[in-house]
Design a protein around this motif. Sequence first.
Motif, PDB file in Angstrom:
ATOM      1  N   TYR A   1       0.844  -1.195   0.000  1.00  0.00           N
ATOM      2  CA  TYR A   1       0.000   0.000   0.000  1.00  0.00           C
ATOM      3  C   TYR A   1       0.880   1.245   0.000  1.00  0.00           C
ATOM      4  O   TYR A   1       2.018   1.215   0.466  1.00  0.00           O
ATOM      5  N   VAL A   2       0.343   2.323  -0.544  1.00  0.00           N
ATOM      6  CA  VAL A   2       1.061   3.594  -0.596  1.00  0.00           C
ATOM      7  C   VAL A   2       1.051   4.199   0.802  1.00  0.00           C
ATOM      8  O   VAL A   2      -0.003   4.391   1.411  1.00  0.00           O
ATOM      9  N   THR A   3       2.253   4.501   1.305  1.00  0.00           N
ATOM     10  CA  THR A   3       2.389   5.048   2.651  1.00  0.00           C
ATOM     11  C   THR A   3       2.577   6.556   2.666  1.00  0.00           C
ATOM     12  O   THR A   3       2.276   7.215   3.647  1.00  0.00           O
ATOM     13  N   TRP A   4       3.111   7.106   1.548  1.00  0.00           N
ATOM     14  CA  TRP A   4       3.483   8.519   1.520  1.00  0.00           C
ATOM     15  C   TRP A   4       3.662   8.953   0.078  1.00  0.00           C
ATOM     16  O   TRP A   4       4.007   8.126  -0.778  1.00  0.00           O
ATOM     17  N   THR A   5       3.420  10.217  -0.206  1.00  0.00           N
ATOM     18  CA  THR A   5       3.615  10.745  -1.554  1.00  0.00           C
ATOM     19  C   THR A   5       4.453  12.011  -1.503  1.00  0.00           C
ATOM     20  O   THR A   5       4.478  12.713  -0.484  1.00  0.00           O
TER      21      THR A   5
ATOM     22  N   SER B   1       5.694  13.694  -7.576  1.00  0.00           N
ATOM     23  CA  SER B   1       5.364  12.634  -8.537  1.00  0.00           C
ATOM     24  C   SER B   1       5.706  11.243  -8.028  1.00  0.00           C
ATOM     25  O   SER B   1       5.473  10.258  -8.716  1.00  0.00           O
ATOM     26  N   SER B   2       6.269  11.156  -6.827  1.00  0.00           N
ATOM     27  CA  SER B   2       6.693   9.848  -6.315  1.00  0.00           C
ATOM     28  C   SER B   2       5.782   9.349  -5.200  1.00  0.00           C
ATOM     29  O   SER B   2       5.118  10.131  -4.520  1.00  0.00           O
ATOM     30  N   MET B   3       5.803   8.027  -5.046  1.00  0.00           N
ATOM     31  CA  MET B   3       5.006   7.357  -4.022  1.00  0.00           C
ATOM     32  C   MET B   3       5.864   6.311  -3.338  1.00  0.00           C
ATOM     33  O   MET B   3       6.522   5.514  -4.013  1.00  0.00           O
TER      34      MET B   3
ATOM     35  N   PRO C   1      -1.874  12.340  -6.356  1.00  0.00           N
ATOM     36  CA  PRO C   1      -2.668  12.779  -5.206  1.00  0.00           C
ATOM     37  C   PRO C   1      -1.914  12.522  -3.895  1.00  0.00           C
ATOM     38  O   PRO C   1      -1.132  11.577  -3.797  1.00  0.00           O
ATOM     39  N   LYS C   2      -2.155  13.353  -2.923  1.00  0.00           N
ATOM     40  CA  LYS C   2      -1.604  13.124  -1.591  1.00  0.00           C
ATOM     41  C   LYS C   2      -2.288  11.893  -0.997  1.00  0.00           C
ATOM     42  O   LYS C   2      -3.431  11.591  -1.329  1.00  0.00           O
ATOM     43  N   VAL C   3      -1.579  11.206  -0.125  1.00  0.00           N
ATOM     44  CA  VAL C   3      -2.158  10.059   0.570  1.00  0.00           C
ATOM     45  C   VAL C   3      -2.362  10.453   2.028  1.00  0.00           C
ATOM     46  O   VAL C   3      -1.589  11.257   2.568  1.00  0.00           O
ATOM     47  N   TYR C   4      -3.385   9.904   2.644  1.00  0.00           N
ATOM     48  CA  TYR C   4      -3.553  10.134   4.078  1.00  0.00           C
ATOM     49  C   TYR C   4      -3.786   8.799   4.787  1.00  0.00           C
ATOM     50  O   TYR C   4      -4.451   7.911   4.273  1.00  0.00           O
TER      51      TYR C   4
END
Length: 161
Positions: free
Chosen positions: A77-81, A84-86, A125-128
């Motif tokens: 899962y995406v933890t941080w953005t 342009s990177s994740m 997009p930002k992740v939360y």
Amino acid sequence: MEKPASASRTVMTQIIFPLDTNHHETMFGGKVMEYMDKAAAIAAMRHARMQVVTASTDSLDFVAPIKVGEVIEVEAYVTWTHDSSMEVCVTVQSENLYTAQRTTTVTAFFTFVALNDQGRPTKVPKVYPETNEEIHMYATAPERYELRMKRKRERQHAAKT
């Protein structure tokens, strides 16, 4: 726009056959890494909803062997953005189907960059975070990002000399 980390969560399950293993009857590290990269890429694409490329892999730790006949579950899962990177956290658990024993076997962080239709890096997009685990990963991500950038600069400098 922001998205929850849970929206990118990806789980892949595989049974381990003899052809997946080495002479110790444990899974080839490269094969595990292939599955991890695929799951991480899917998580990144779910978050960005565009094409992505692997930029780096770090903290790849093999903490227990995976044996022939076991099942692995690869979760990402995406933890941080960042622009342009994740950053994608990937965990592999093995399971003995006869005893139900589950073991964390491999962990890592992958970094992906989102690309637009011209193949150029583009904003994501930002992740939360929502869960305690996601909150912890999110809070500690900037430090991991800085270490990656430092390592990248050092390697670029070494390549020039």
